[in-house]
Motif scaffolding. Structure first.
Motif, short mmCIF file in Angstrom:
data_model
loop_
_atom_site.label_atom_id
_atom_site.label_comp_id
_atom_site.label_asym_id
_atom_site.label_seq_id
_atom_site.Cartn_x
_atom_site.Cartn_y
_atom_site.Cartn_z
N ILE A 64 3.87 -14.79 -45.54
CA ILE A 64 4.87 -15.56 -46.28
C ILE A 64 5.32 -16.82 -45.52
CG2 ILE A 64 7.24 -15.51 -47.15
CD1 ILE A 64 5.42 -14.07 -48.97
N ILE A 69 0.70 -11.82 -47.71
CA ILE A 69 0.63 -12.16 -49.14
C ILE A 69 -0.42 -11.33 -49.88
CG2 ILE A 69 1.41 -14.51 -48.66
CD1 ILE A 69 -1.41 -15.48 -49.32
N ALA A 111 10.62 -7.08 -48.16
CA ALA A 111 11.56 -8.14 -48.57
C ALA A 111 12.99 -7.63 -48.57
CB ALA A 111 11.18 -8.68 -49.94
N TYR A 156 15.00 -18.08 -47.54
CA TYR A 156 13.75 -17.57 -48.12
C TYR A 156 13.60 -18.05 -49.55
CZ TYR A 156 12.12 -14.26 -44.51
OH TYR A 156 11.60 -13.70 -43.37
N THR A 157 14.68 -17.97 -50.33
CA THR A 157 14.63 -18.39 -51.74
C THR A 157 14.22 -19.85 -51.85
OG1 THR A 157 16.34 -16.79 -52.36
CG2 THR A 157 15.96 -18.63 -53.87
N THR A 214 9.81 -19.44 -52.53
CA THR A 214 9.67 -19.03 -53.94
C THR A 214 9.24 -20.21 -54.80
OG1 THR A 214 11.94 -19.51 -54.66
CG2 THR A 214 11.55 -17.39 -53.59
N ILE A 257 9.20 -12.51 -55.12
CA ILE A 257 8.07 -12.58 -54.19
C ILE A 257 6.88 -11.77 -54.72
CG2 ILE A 257 7.25 -11.92 -51.89
CD1 ILE A 257 10.06 -12.61 -50.84
N SER A 285 5.81 -6.49 -60.23
CA SER A 285 7.15 -6.68 -59.65
C SER A 285 8.14 -5.70 -60.25
CB SER A 285 7.62 -8.13 -59.86
OG SER A 285 7.91 -8.39 -61.22
#
Length: 415
Positions: free
Chosen positions: A65, A253, A264, A275-276, A280, A312, A322
């Motif tokens: 990531i 990933i 996460a 992180y956002t 993303t 993510i 997800s």
């Protein structure tokens, strides 16, 4: 000077400001900002895409990531019609970037470079639209330089400027050797920008010296200078060290959705916004909304983290995966139930074995010493029962569920 910005219509100016806001958001530095606006304006007036460069030395094939910070910024340029120049440093990679190194890097072989580059490209396709990427290998032009060309290139920079690099300065102060060939690494990376006439180059904060070299050499060769966008380095799951596979604080990933989601959820609360914003694919408005919600306390940190984890996983595995990963997390961690998709492993070993040896045989931990430490910390369970004795012998039976930590599960299947 007749600037492109002065010729924009009201609608074009609005679009230029919109793109500028998107590209600069999350960056640590733009060198210089006004030139970036001018390049965007010229692109709009001439309906000509900008050439946005990212150079990569294929020294480590696994992408996590942290690597996607610059890839997501490249994707933003792609979404506005610009062309990405992805440079695989098959020539520079044989020397190795001295950045952050206290000794010279081991030079890679042709086979290692080719193998690592192939893996890079496969994984980058999860973030970038490969149809909008110009793929270059810098050996194509660097290997063709004659010795007189190399002398000319070396004459574009002073030794004093090269010695400004902390890596070289620190090694010399410590009486550690600095090989002459290492000085050529930033020169070659900068020459890539000269050859490709790049408009913009991206790099992490640790690449500051290297990416500015491209701007310097373009000026020396009488070309228009590129704009440099510096991106922050992403802290790993420990919240302290830079994300790195060697430190074990990473999210890969290509990991399974459940593993990715679970990792996460261990991101420190104070890093959820970072992180956002950096990794993303949310729009700028959505990112700003997340920041506002968190800073104003209108969303619980755990909910914000679950939203991030779900995003993510969705980016790399799709919406359905997800949703499944979130449901499984809630089942395992909130309802204290076992996951429904535990990997089954055919057991062909001894029917009586110690817990540490069992865990290592199942590839759930790398060593028996680490397994013993995990037992002492209460981190290993058999059929949901915590193991307390490091020397406990296990009667291996069909359907035995072995759990290590919070996220690793395996079910034994006997013949």
């Amino acid at each position: 000077m007749n600037r492109s910005m002065d010729q924009l219509s009201a609608e074009q100016r609005k679009e230029m400001e919109r793109q500028y806001a998107v590209y600069t958001h999350g960056t640590s530095q733009v060198i210089p900002g006004e030139e970036l606006k001018e390049k965007i304006a010229t692109s709009l007036l001439k309906n000509k895409p900008l050439k946005v460069k990212l150079g990569l030395d294929p020294s480590a094939p696994d992408v996590h990531i942290g690597h996607t910070v610059v890839l997501n910024k490249l994707r933003q340029f792609q979404e506005n019609g610009h062309m990405i120049q992805l440079i695989i440093g098959d020539f520079t990679g044989k020397i190795g970037d001295p950045t952050g190194k206290s000794t010279a890097r081991v030079q890679l072989t042709d086979e290692e470079v080719e193998r690592n580059a192939k893996t890079y490209l496969e994984q980058f396709g999860k973030v970038l639209d490969q149809s909008k990427v110009e793929l270059h290998y810098n050996s194509k032009w660097l290997s063709e330089l004659k010795f007189e060309d190399v002398i000319e290139l070396a004459g574009k920079i002073t030794v004093a400027r090269l010695l400004e690099r902390d890596d070289f300065e620190n090694r010399m102060k410590a009486n550690k050797p600095v090989s002459l060939h290492e000085f050529f690494y930033p020169l070659m990376q900068g020459y890539d920008s000269v050859h490709l006439e790049s408009d913009i180059e991206l790099g992490g904060n640790d690449q500051y010296f290297n990416v500015l070299m491209g701007r310097h050499l373009q000026e020396q060769f009488g070309k228009e200078k590129q704009v440099v966008l510096m991106m922050p380095l992403l802290e790993g799951l420990d919240g302290i060290e830079k994300m790195s596979k060697s430190k074990g604080n990473y999210i890969g990933i290509t990991e399974k959705p459940s593993e990715m989601y679970g990792k996460a959820m261990s991101i420190p609360d104070e890093l959820v916004i970072k992180y956002t914003e950096l990794i993303t694919d949310l729009s700028l408005d959505e990112k700003l909304a997340v920041r506002q919600e968190i800073e104003q306390g209108r969303i619980h940190p755990r909910t914000a983290k679950m939203n991030l984890a779900k995003t993510i996983v969705r980016m790399f595995h799709g919406v359905a995966a997800s949703q499944d990963a979130e449901a499984q997390f809630q089942q395992v961690f909130q309802q204290k139930q076992l996951p429904t998709d535990i990997e089954e492993v055919l057991w062909e070993g001894e029917r009586s074995i110690s817990v540490p040896n069992l865990v290592v045989s199942l590839d759930m931990l790398p060593s028996t010493s680490e397994a013993r430490r995990m037992v002492k910390n209460g981190g290993i369970k058999l059929n949901e029962t915590k193991v307390t004795n490091v020397n406990e012998e296990v009667a291996v039976e069909d359907g035995l569920v072995v759990q290590v930590g919070k996220r690793k599960f395996k079910k034994i299947k006997l013949n």
